[in-house]
Design a protein around this motif. Structure first.
Motif, PDB file in Angstrom:
ATOM      1  N   ASN A 104       0.825  -1.202   0.000  1.00  0.00           N
ATOM      2  CA  ASN A 104       0.000   0.000   0.000  1.00  0.00           C
ATOM      3  C   ASN A 104       0.869   1.266   0.000  1.00  0.00           C
ATOM      4  N   TRP A 105       2.015   1.176   0.676  1.00  0.00           N
ATOM      5  CA  TRP A 105       2.974   2.286   0.575  1.00  0.00           C
ATOM      6  C   TRP A 105       4.038   2.020  -0.484  1.00  0.00           C
ATOM      7  N   SER A 106       4.696   0.887  -0.396  1.00  0.00           N
ATOM      8  CA  SER A 106       5.769   0.613  -1.368  1.00  0.00           C
ATOM      9  C   SER A 106       5.174  -0.064  -2.600  1.00  0.00           C
ATOM     10  N   GLY A 107       4.589   0.765  -3.445  1.00  0.00           N
ATOM     11  CA  GLY A 107       3.961   0.247  -4.656  1.00  0.00           C
ATOM     12  C   GLY A 107       2.758   1.091  -5.057  1.00  0.00           C
ATOM     13  N   ASN A 108       1.864   1.335  -4.064  1.00  0.00           N
ATOM     14  CA  ASN A 108       0.633   2.045  -4.424  1.00  0.00           C
ATOM     15  C   ASN A 108       0.753   3.556  -4.209  1.00  0.00           C
ATOM     16  N   ARG A 109       1.097   3.951  -2.977  1.00  0.00           N
ATOM     17  CA  ARG A 109       1.294   5.396  -2.749  1.00  0.00           C
ATOM     18  C   ARG A 109       2.482   5.897  -3.570  1.00  0.00           C
ATOM     19  N   VAL A 110       3.551   5.139  -3.578  1.00  0.00           N
ATOM     20  CA  VAL A 110       4.688   5.459  -4.454  1.00  0.00           C
ATOM     21  C   VAL A 110       4.814   4.297  -5.435  1.00  0.00           C
ATOM     22  N   THR A 111       4.593   4.571  -6.711  1.00  0.00           N
ATOM     23  CA  THR A 111       4.594   3.469  -7.673  1.00  0.00           C
ATOM     24  C   THR A 111       5.742   3.566  -8.676  1.00  0.00           C
ATOM     25  N   CYS A 112       5.720   2.685  -9.663  1.00  0.00           N
ATOM     26  CA  CYS A 112       6.820   2.582 -10.628  1.00  0.00           C
ATOM     27  C   CYS A 112       6.548   3.455 -11.850  1.00  0.00           C
ATOM     28  N   ARG A 113       7.586   4.087 -12.353  1.00  0.00           N
ATOM     29  CA  ARG A 113       7.450   4.926 -13.533  1.00  0.00           C
ATOM     30  C   ARG A 113       7.157   4.083 -14.773  1.00  0.00           C
ATOM     31  N   ASP A 114       7.829   2.944 -14.850  1.00  0.00           N
ATOM     32  CA  ASP A 114       7.661   2.018 -15.979  1.00  0.00           C
ATOM     33  C   ASP A 114       7.992   0.632 -15.445  1.00  0.00           C
ATOM     34  N   TRP A 115       7.772  -0.390 -16.258  1.00  0.00           N
ATOM     35  CA  TRP A 115       7.933  -1.748 -15.729  1.00  0.00           C
ATOM     36  C   TRP A 115       9.388  -2.173 -15.567  1.00  0.00           C
ATOM     37  N   PHE A 116      10.315  -1.410 -16.122  1.00  0.00           N
ATOM     38  CA  PHE A 116      11.723  -1.707 -15.837  1.00  0.00           C
ATOM     39  C   PHE A 116      12.017  -1.487 -14.357  1.00  0.00           C
ATOM     40  N   GLN A 117      11.196  -0.650 -13.739  1.00  0.00           N
ATOM     41  CA  GLN A 117      11.414  -0.289 -12.331  1.00  0.00           C
ATOM     42  C   GLN A 117      10.675  -1.238 -11.387  1.00  0.00           C
ATOM     43  N   LEU A 118      10.252  -2.374 -11.875  1.00  0.00           N
ATOM     44  CA  LEU A 118       9.427  -3.269 -11.063  1.00  0.00           C
ATOM     45  C   LEU A 118      10.023  -3.542  -9.682  1.00  0.00           C
ATOM     46  N   SER A 119      11.346  -3.668  -9.626  1.00  0.00           N
ATOM     47  CA  SER A 119      11.971  -3.982  -8.334  1.00  0.00           C
ATOM     48  C   SER A 119      11.856  -2.824  -7.338  1.00  0.00           C
ATOM     49  N   LEU A 120      11.590  -1.631  -7.850  1.00  0.00           N
ATOM     50  CA  LEU A 120      11.370  -0.507  -6.935  1.00  0.00           C
ATOM     51  C   LEU A 120      10.304  -0.878  -5.922  1.00  0.00           C
ATOM     52  N   LYS A 121       9.225  -1.467  -6.404  1.00  0.00           N
ATOM     53  CA  LYS A 121       8.174  -1.866  -5.455  1.00  0.00           C
ATOM     54  C   LYS A 121       8.351  -3.290  -4.967  1.00  0.00           C
ATOM     55  N   GLU A 122       8.791  -4.211  -5.830  1.00  0.00           N
ATOM     56  CA  GLU A 122       8.838  -5.608  -5.406  1.00  0.00           C
ATOM     57  C   GLU A 122      10.039  -5.915  -4.512  1.00  0.00           C
TER      58      GLU A 122
END
Ligand code: ZN
Length: 875
Positions: free
Chosen positions: A307-325
């Motif tokens: 809800n915070w790491s992914g939804n409130r702050v999300t990924c710019r594009d799918w290359f950034q998937l690890s940003l949230k995952e």
């Protein structure tokens, strides 16, 4: 499902969207055979976008019934349909677009977009499922507010759910009803969800630390309502933990979880409305094992933490998937460590990483944590993006310290709230709060492959100085031949003769008993000064401080000293693993090492006697490295021979210990209640491990004990432990117990999956005939991913004798099944094919046959998902 040759998407081609979507209204007339989606988007040209830039709306397998721009039908030339969807040109700077589409959820077997599971309608949109529902800029950097109206038959679908808060509901003519949901938080389309069904609701509450009252609701099929207590309690623990450990609070009035039977992945963090594979919700002690309980808790926590790491702050594009995952896996690992498993959590995670991520990083599918190209993004939900991604976060914390790390997280969430950002943004914040230059660290994100670190030591007794010489090297991976040097944090300690840690000084720092060596060069030396006695052992890579393969050339005595004494659970376990691995490798190479095996027996005997070793850790210390991990020790290997060598070591090691193993077993009746506590789970893990070892060692009465444990078990954990222990024994008891289990759980799909998995994995008898029978079993369905994975997965991963039959029959059989599965569910097929891409690592006969099966598959007109993996696997 046949697609044209996939196009490569490149990170370097990224362009910010030309259009913003200011608001979105959706109205669904739900029906499995004919759902109408009315969509109304208010769009505005973004400042600074190219003048006249067209608006891209993605769409896939949609039947478009109408489109209007500001109330009028666009001219054919300004509204063009292509393979991506719709391209609208000649728009004014602001416009309202109304589109009506028709979709068929009941024909959707790919389980992406809107589909039918059980009697319910549900969605899966990440990453690109929304475009199968309606035309929309289906990319994570387009955030908008959703208002969703659901209409459906009231008797068939009494429950109507979507993201956010329910603002209206009522009845409609002809037995239909509606509900309106509004999500106040702008979100990307991949977080959209809806559910319509006849479901039971299990409800409770949570009060956030600032006093917000949150309704918690879990929706399941009515007959499952008694199996939700653990999921609900897990959610409450996770919500509390996120406040306490990370300062993150929940933000809506309601948090809903829906369990569905047919689901491609584990679960999905849709804003306020998580969808879950039922397997990660439902549990009771008699149907779920301790591992199931732990997984459920961690997946519930994972999706909540998003809800915070992914939804409130999300990924710019799918290359950034690890940003949230990567960040969210790190957060769920912390949670499980602190609340549930404690020291052994790290051991379990490293075991998984070595068995699954290391092989990925060393094979044809290797890719960086932040990939820079993909043909099909669905194939990048990988161990590398998730688990290695979490390791990078952990290393950042080790490098900058816990305090700075926590401040960095706070600043990250605050600064980027409501935005779609990149992993660079994340690391930049960590550099900012710590004042450290993390430029070299960034390479961890862009460089694939597992670094190899070698370590040697020299002790100067006169000066009291231990010199540690380290070197690093990362082997080439597909598309990356030259590798840069990385910044590798290596946590070390020294143990004295008495097993206690020694103090010393690293560089100019004050005396300490543990150090983090920062390896940044290709070769680098460190000195530990002020030692009054020679260290008896070096405890390397404590807590697994970096995801590397470390080779320290330690002798048997030094490693045995660590096994006996190390106070770092991971390092202690790892020392045992190193010895065990060596023993198996020696046997594979026909060079049995009796002295090593004897030393191992002695070490294990001592552990069994040592009452200070916690049961759960003892269980882990008695485990041999996984077959998958052992395969990585060889350039090429015969998987059947590796399996046999592994069993031979287990046998020779433990046969002399039969009595001690039996004596050390915890009292079964006392721990058989399935209680979800660290202590009880540890005792059961030890019970099961001791039983498995006793059976493997051929101990007297071990099979009888397994049968007794099975028949007397009240907890699923002990029942499973007994079945697993006998599953590869060609004895009548195996067949009896498994048949009994099947009779008992025939009607319970999630439990029956355990039976499917055991039967598929068993190497005894005719595995091919058994496989056929499993696929014909009334409980099996090709359209259900859990069933398919339960049968095909273990067959490939554990049934070495059949899957790796020298004539290639196992590979052909699997390729054939995957072709069939691909027509239904490309995503699941693309996952299950991965073992067939490992042909380079097999002995020559098998290698050629596996490759041939993959080539045959490649010629079949596959989905984009499967074709992508097959092609990379062959390249
Ligand atoms: Zn996730």
């Amino acid at each position: 499902m046949k697609d044209a040759t996939p196009r490569m998407i490149l990170l370097s081609d990224y362009q910010p969207p030309d259009w913003r979507v200011e608001a979105l209204e959706l109205r669904f007339e739900l029906d499995p055979e004919d759902t109408r989606v009315h969509s109304r988007l208010r769009v505005r040209r973004r400042d600074g976008s190219a003048p006249g830039a067209p608006l891209r709306l993605h769409g896939r397998d949609l039947q478009r019934l109408s489109i209007a721009v500001n109330g009028a039908e666009p001219s054919p030339g300004s509204c063009v349909e292509d393979r991506e969807g719709l391209l609208l040109s000649g728009l004014p700077d602001a416009a309202e677009i109304a589109i009506e589409t028709r979709i068929r959820p009941d024909a959707n077997t790919a389980l992406e977009g809107l589909y039918v599971s059980g009697g319910s309608l549900c969605t899966q949109c990440e990453p690109e499922g929304f475009r199968r529902i309606t035309y929309f800029p289906d990319r994570p950097d387009v955030l908008t507010r959703y208002r969703v109206r659901l209409e459906a038959d009231a008797a068939r679908y009494p429950v109507l759910l979507a993201n956010g808060n329910r603002v209206d509901a009522g009845s409609l003519p002809e037995g239909r009803h509606y509900a309106v949901w509004e999500d106040p938080f702008p979100k990307p389309s991949y977080l959209f969800a809806l559910v319509a069904g006849d479901l039971a609701c299990i409800a409770d509450r949570f009060t956030t630390r600032s006093g917000r009252e949150v309704a918690l609701e879990i929706y399941v099929e009515h007959h499952n309502r008694e199996r939700c207590a653990h999921a609900l309690a897990s959610l409450q623990r996770a919500m509390r933990y996120d406040e306490e450990a990370f300062g993150r609070e929940y933000d809506l009035d309601v948090y809903m979880i829906v369990a569905v039977d047919d689901f491609n992945m584990g679960a999905m963090e849709n804003k306020g409305l998580n969808l879950f594979n039922a397997k990660y919700v439902l549990a009771s002690p008699d149907t779920a094992t301790d591992d199931d309980y732990v997984h459920i808790e961690s997946v519930i926590a994972h999706e909540y933490f998003h809800n915070w790491s992914g939804n409130r702050v999300t990924c710019r594009d799918w290359f950034q998937l690890s940003l949230k995952e990567g960040l969210t896996v790190f957060r769920d690992q912390e949670f499980t460590t602190d609340c549930t498993l404690f020291g052994v959590k790290r051991v379990d995670d490293v075991q998984r990483l070595r068995a699954f991520q290391f092989p990925e990083d060393a094979g044809p599918l290797a890719h960086p944590v932040r990939p820079d190209r993909y043909a099909e993004i669905n194939n990048f939900y990988t161990m590398t993006v998730y688990e290695k991604g979490a390791e990078l976060i952990r290393m950042l914390r080790t490098l900058i310290g816990r305090d700075a790390f926590r401040r960095g997280l706070d600043r990250y969430f605050q600064r980027f709230d409501g935005q779609a950002v990149t992993t660079d943004d994340f690391v930049a914040v960590m550099a900012e709060v710590s004042g450290r230059d993390l430029a070299q660290f960034q390479r961890w994100y862009t460089q694939a492959g597992t670094p190899q670190v070698t370590a040697r030591t020299r002790f100067d007794a006169q000066a009291g100085v231990l010199q540690l010489d380290l070197a690093q090297r990362t082997p080439p991976t597909p598309g990356q031949h030259e590798k840069d040097l990385l910044q590798v944090p290596i946590r070390v300690a020294l143990l004295g003769r008495d097993g206690r840690r020694l103090s010393a000084r690293l560089g100019g720092a004050p005396e300490a008993a543990e150090w983090v060596l920062e390896l940044t060069a290709g070769e680098q030396s460190f000195q530990l000064r002020g030692l009054r006695e020679p260290p008896a052992a070096v405890s390397w890579l404590r807590g697994f401080s970096a995801p590397v393969l470390l080779e320290a050339g330690q002798g048997t005595d030094e490693l045995a000293h660590l096994v006996a004494n190390d106070d770092d659970a991971f390092a202690r376990w790892d020392a045992a693993q190193t010895l065990l691995r060596r023993a198996v490798i020696a046997r594979v190479e026909d060079a049995v090492d009796p002295r090593l095996e004897a030393a191992l027996t002695t070490a294990m005997a001592a552990l069994l006697e040592d009452s200070a070793v916690e049961p759960v850790l003892l269980a882990a210390l008695l485990e041999l490295p996984a077959h998958r991990e052992l395969m990585e020790s060889f350039e090429r290997a015969d998987p059947v021979a590796v399996d046999q060598a592994r069993r031979a070591v287990e046998h020779s090691l433990f046969a002399p210990l039969a009595e001690r193993l039996a004596a050390r077993a915890p009292e079964r009746a006392r721990w058989d209640d399935g209680a979800f506590t660290a202590e009880a789970m540890g005792q059961r893990r030890l019970l099961n491990r001791l039983l498995a070892v006793r059976v493997a060692a051929g101990g007297e009465g071990a099979l009888e004990e397994a049968a007794r444990q099975y028949h007397e078990a009240r907890s699923q954990t002990l029942a499973m432990g007994a079945l697993a222990a006998v599953n590869d024994r060609a004895e009548p008891v195996r067949g009896e117990l498994l048949a009994d289990f099947e009779r008992r759980y025939r009607q319970d799909p999630l439990v029956l999956d355990k039976w499917f998995a055991l039967e598929a994995a068993s190497q005894v008898g005719d595995g091919f005939a058994r496989l056929e029978r499993l696929l014909e079993h009334p409980g099996f369905r090709w359209s259900n991913p859990n069933r398919v994975r339960a049968v095909l997965g273990p067959f490939m991963a554990q049934n070495h004798r059949h899957f790796h039959r020298v004539d290639g029959a196992g590979y052909e059989r699997i390729a054939h099944y995957l072709e069939r599965l691909d027509a239904l569910n490309p995503q699941t097929a693309a996952r299950l094919v991965i073992p067939l891409t490992r042909w380079r690592r097999l002995d020559e006969a098998r290698s050629a046959r596996m490759r041939a099966s993959l080539e045959q598959l490649a010629g079949k007109g596959l989905s984009k998902d499967l074709a992508d993996v097959v092609e990379r696997g062959l390249a």
